[in-house]
Design a protein around this motif. Sequence first.
Motif, PDB file in Angstrom:
ATOM      1  N   LYS A  33       0.808  -1.218   0.000  1.00  0.00           N
ATOM      2  CA  LYS A  33       0.000   0.000   0.000  1.00  0.00           C
ATOM      3  C   LYS A  33       0.844   1.273   0.000  1.00  0.00           C
ATOM      4  O   LYS A  33       0.327   2.355  -0.256  1.00  0.00           O
ATOM      5  CB  LYS A  33      -0.929   0.019   1.218  1.00  0.00           C
ATOM      6  CG  LYS A  33      -2.018  -1.022   1.140  1.00  0.00           C
ATOM      7  CD  LYS A  33      -2.969  -0.903   2.299  1.00  0.00           C
ATOM      8  CE  LYS A  33      -4.045  -1.975   2.196  1.00  0.00           C
ATOM      9  NZ  LYS A  33      -5.021  -1.886   3.273  1.00  0.00           N
ATOM     10  N   GLU A  34       2.119   1.135   0.286  1.00  0.00           N
ATOM     11  CA  GLU A  34       3.002   2.303   0.305  1.00  0.00           C
ATOM     12  C   GLU A  34       3.380   2.711  -1.116  1.00  0.00           C
ATOM     13  O   GLU A  34       3.405   1.899  -2.032  1.00  0.00           O
ATOM     14  CB  GLU A  34       4.278   2.014   1.099  1.00  0.00           C
ATOM     15  CG  GLU A  34       4.064   1.887   2.580  1.00  0.00           C
ATOM     16  CD  GLU A  34       3.588   3.174   3.237  1.00  0.00           C
ATOM     17  OE1 GLU A  34       3.956   4.275   2.772  1.00  0.00           O
ATOM     18  OE2 GLU A  34       2.818   3.071   4.205  1.00  0.00           O
ATOM     19  N   SER A  35       3.722   3.988  -1.266  1.00  0.00           N
ATOM     20  CA  SER A  35       4.067   4.491  -2.601  1.00  0.00           C
ATOM     21  C   SER A  35       5.488   4.085  -2.991  1.00  0.00           C
ATOM     22  O   SER A  35       6.305   3.704  -2.158  1.00  0.00           O
ATOM     23  CB  SER A  35       3.956   6.021  -2.627  1.00  0.00           C
ATOM     24  OG  SER A  35       4.997   6.594  -1.867  1.00  0.00           O
ATOM     25  N   PHE A  36       5.745   4.193  -4.261  1.00  0.00           N
ATOM     26  CA  PHE A  36       7.054   3.856  -4.834  1.00  0.00           C
ATOM     27  C   PHE A  36       8.165   4.672  -4.178  1.00  0.00           C
ATOM     28  O   PHE A  36       9.203   4.137  -3.802  1.00  0.00           O
ATOM     29  CB  PHE A  36       6.994   4.124  -6.344  1.00  0.00           C
ATOM     30  CG  PHE A  36       8.313   4.053  -7.031  1.00  0.00           C
ATOM     31  CD1 PHE A  36       8.849   2.835  -7.389  1.00  0.00           C
ATOM     32  CD2 PHE A  36       9.022   5.206  -7.326  1.00  0.00           C
ATOM     33  CE1 PHE A  36      10.077   2.760  -8.029  1.00  0.00           C
ATOM     34  CE2 PHE A  36      10.238   5.139  -7.969  1.00  0.00           C
ATOM     35  CZ  PHE A  36      10.770   3.916  -8.317  1.00  0.00           C
ATOM     36  N   ILE A  37       7.952   5.974  -4.045  1.00  0.00           N
ATOM     37  CA  ILE A  37       8.980   6.879  -3.525  1.00  0.00           C
ATOM     38  C   ILE A  37       9.281   6.597  -2.058  1.00  0.00           C
ATOM     39  O   ILE A  37      10.446   6.598  -1.657  1.00  0.00           O
ATOM     40  CB  ILE A  37       8.544   8.351  -3.709  1.00  0.00           C
ATOM     41  CG1 ILE A  37       8.336   8.676  -5.181  1.00  0.00           C
ATOM     42  CG2 ILE A  37       9.542   9.306  -3.072  1.00  0.00           C
ATOM     43  CD1 ILE A  37       9.584   8.555  -6.029  1.00  0.00           C
ATOM     44  N   VAL A  38       8.277   6.347  -1.263  1.00  0.00           N
ATOM     45  CA  VAL A  38       8.480   6.077   0.165  1.00  0.00           C
ATOM     46  C   VAL A  38       9.326   4.822   0.341  1.00  0.00           C
ATOM     47  O   VAL A  38      10.291   4.811   1.114  1.00  0.00           O
ATOM     48  CB  VAL A  38       7.128   5.940   0.901  1.00  0.00           C
ATOM     49  CG1 VAL A  38       7.307   5.425   2.310  1.00  0.00           C
ATOM     50  CG2 VAL A  38       6.407   7.275   0.913  1.00  0.00           C
ATOM     51  N   LEU A  39       8.992   3.766  -0.380  1.00  0.00           N
ATOM     52  CA  LEU A  39       9.762   2.529  -0.273  1.00  0.00           C
ATOM     53  C   LEU A  39      11.170   2.677  -0.840  1.00  0.00           C
ATOM     54  O   LEU A  39      12.125   2.109  -0.304  1.00  0.00           O
ATOM     55  CB  LEU A  39       9.027   1.387  -0.968  1.00  0.00           C
ATOM     56  CG  LEU A  39       7.742   0.937  -0.276  1.00  0.00           C
ATOM     57  CD1 LEU A  39       7.060  -0.145  -1.076  1.00  0.00           C
ATOM     58  CD2 LEU A  39       8.031   0.464   1.125  1.00  0.00           C
TER      59      LEU A  39
END
Length: 123
Positions: A33-39
């Motif tokens: 559920k987390e975004s690409f940038i956060v991960l």
Amino acid sequence: MNKEAFNSIKEESKYIGILFIAAWIIFKIIYFKESFIVLLKIVASLFWLFAVPGYFAMIYWKEKLEFAERFVIGILLSAAIMGIFSYYFGLMGLNMRYHGFILPPVIIIIGLIAAMKKKASSS
């Protein structure tokens, strides 16, 4: 640093890049559920704090250990060094927000110096 050592680091940096992508994919699967940038930021920070300094700290033992062994042991070694030195830097009054910017390059430089001295003494 001689050309042979530089080429070796260049070759093994490809493996580190592959491991980075694999770690990002694993994190993406786990935290879907987390975004690409956060991960990407999380994986990059973990690699900056533990994997890269650990790799350079273990270059000294390049002839005795394989890449995978050096990489895993390096992560553990880097985590230990980070924890110990962060504790003592905190006692000295250095704000903790700077530890992530100061310690990884210091470990990388010390690892490179140790590897160069070993190479010079063996020649």
